[in-house]
Design a protein around this motif. Structure first.
Motif, PDB file in Angstrom:
ATOM      1  N   SER A 217       0.833  -1.210   0.000  1.00  0.00           N
ATOM      2  CA  SER A 217       0.000   0.000   0.000  1.00  0.00           C
ATOM      3  C   SER A 217       0.864   1.255   0.000  1.00  0.00           C
ATOM      4  O   SER A 217       0.600   2.216  -0.730  1.00  0.00           O
ATOM      5  CB  SER A 217      -0.916  -0.016   1.224  1.00  0.00           C
ATOM      6  N   GLN A 218       1.932   1.247   0.812  1.00  0.00           N
ATOM      7  CA  GLN A 218       2.840   2.394   0.865  1.00  0.00           C
ATOM      8  C   GLN A 218       3.500   2.638  -0.481  1.00  0.00           C
ATOM      9  O   GLN A 218       3.594   3.784  -0.940  1.00  0.00           O
ATOM     10  CB  GLN A 218       3.938   2.158   1.902  1.00  0.00           C
ATOM     11  N   VAL A 219       3.986   1.580  -1.110  1.00  0.00           N
ATOM     12  CA  VAL A 219       4.686   1.753  -2.374  1.00  0.00           C
ATOM     13  C   VAL A 219       3.728   2.259  -3.447  1.00  0.00           C
ATOM     14  O   VAL A 219       4.111   3.077  -4.297  1.00  0.00           O
ATOM     15  CB  VAL A 219       5.422   0.457  -2.793  1.00  0.00           C
ATOM     16  N   GLU A 220       2.475   1.846  -3.420  1.00  0.00           N
ATOM     17  CA  GLU A 220       1.506   2.360  -4.382  1.00  0.00           C
ATOM     18  C   GLU A 220       1.278   3.859  -4.185  1.00  0.00           C
ATOM     19  O   GLU A 220       1.225   4.618  -5.160  1.00  0.00           O
ATOM     20  CB  GLU A 220       0.176   1.614  -4.254  1.00  0.00           C
ATOM     21  N   CYS A 221       1.170   4.288  -2.938  1.00  0.00           N
ATOM     22  CA  CYS A 221       0.983   5.720  -2.651  1.00  0.00           C
ATOM     23  C   CYS A 221       2.181   6.532  -3.124  1.00  0.00           C
ATOM     24  O   CYS A 221       2.020   7.592  -3.743  1.00  0.00           O
ATOM     25  CB  CYS A 221       0.759   5.941  -1.159  1.00  0.00           C
ATOM     26  N   TRP A 222       3.387   6.052  -2.828  1.00  0.00           N
ATOM     27  CA  TRP A 222       4.586   6.784  -3.221  1.00  0.00           C
ATOM     28  C   TRP A 222       4.751   6.816  -4.738  1.00  0.00           C
ATOM     29  O   TRP A 222       5.222   7.801  -5.301  1.00  0.00           O
ATOM     30  CB  TRP A 222       5.828   6.206  -2.551  1.00  0.00           C
ATOM     31  N   GLU A 223       4.352   5.736  -5.414  1.00  0.00           N
ATOM     32  CA  GLU A 223       4.436   5.733  -6.875  1.00  0.00           C
ATOM     33  C   GLU A 223       3.449   6.730  -7.479  1.00  0.00           C
ATOM     34  O   GLU A 223       3.776   7.404  -8.463  1.00  0.00           O
ATOM     35  CB  GLU A 223       4.189   4.325  -7.420  1.00  0.00           C
ATOM     36  N   GLN A 224       2.261   6.852  -6.890  1.00  0.00           N
ATOM     37  CA  GLN A 224       1.310   7.855  -7.356  1.00  0.00           C
ATOM     38  C   GLN A 224       1.869   9.261  -7.145  1.00  0.00           C
ATOM     39  O   GLN A 224       1.722  10.139  -7.999  1.00  0.00           O
ATOM     40  CB  GLN A 224      -0.034   7.713  -6.616  1.00  0.00           C
ATOM     41  N   PHE A 225       2.510   9.475  -5.996  1.00  0.00           N
ATOM     42  CA  PHE A 225       3.115  10.770  -5.709  1.00  0.00           C
ATOM     43  C   PHE A 225       4.236  11.075  -6.698  1.00  0.00           C
ATOM     44  O   PHE A 225       4.362  12.209  -7.180  1.00  0.00           O
ATOM     45  CB  PHE A 225       3.642  10.782  -4.270  1.00  0.00           C
ATOM     46  N   LEU A 226       5.025  10.056  -7.045  1.00  0.00           N
ATOM     47  CA  LEU A 226       6.105  10.241  -8.019  1.00  0.00           C
ATOM     48  C   LEU A 226       5.546  10.597  -9.392  1.00  0.00           C
ATOM     49  O   LEU A 226       6.080  11.467 -10.081  1.00  0.00           O
ATOM     50  CB  LEU A 226       6.965   8.985  -8.099  1.00  0.00           C
TER      51      LEU A 226
END
Length: 126
Positions: free
Chosen positions: A45-54
């Protein structure tokens, strides 16, 4: 902007490494621990959020890296033409384009000021 993109990319790589490490834990036959499955779920879940932010940062970078030209004369002509058609009236499209152009100018000015202050502080420290 580049520094922020690099920091976010490094964070995503760290989370992906952590996910890979936690997945290896499940290769052993004694892994019936639900806490690790939950931890793995949270990491995904964290990596998905950070990828969206990127992706959002890359979009903003693309918006800001626009090469711009002087548009004062073009806006001046458009305004005079629009005022001659209906006195005292400027179309919303022209106003929106002017505001967008001012934003790009502000971004460029902010970048130049940041670079200048960074160089100035670096010279002061030396």
């Amino acid at each position: 902007m580049e520094e922020l993109l690099n920091v976010v990319s490094e964070g995503i790589n760290k989370i992906n490494t952590n996910i890979a490490r936690n997945k290896k834990y499940f290769d052993y036959p004694f892994t019936t621990n639900c806490g690790h499955f939950y931890k793995l779920l949270l990491l995904h879940s964290q990596v998905e959020c950070w990828e969206q932010f990127l992706k959002l940062l890359n979009k903003f970078k693309g918006d800001r890296d626009v090469t711009f030209t002087k548009q004062c004369e073009e806006f001046e002509k458009r305004i005079t033409i629009e005022k001659s058609m209906v006195p005292g009236f400027v179309t919303q499209d022209t106003l929106n384009q002017m505001i967008e152009y001012m934003r790009t100018l502000e971004w460029k000015v902010e970048e130049l000021l940041r670079k200048e202050s960074h160089v100035f502080s670096k010279e002061r420290n030396e």
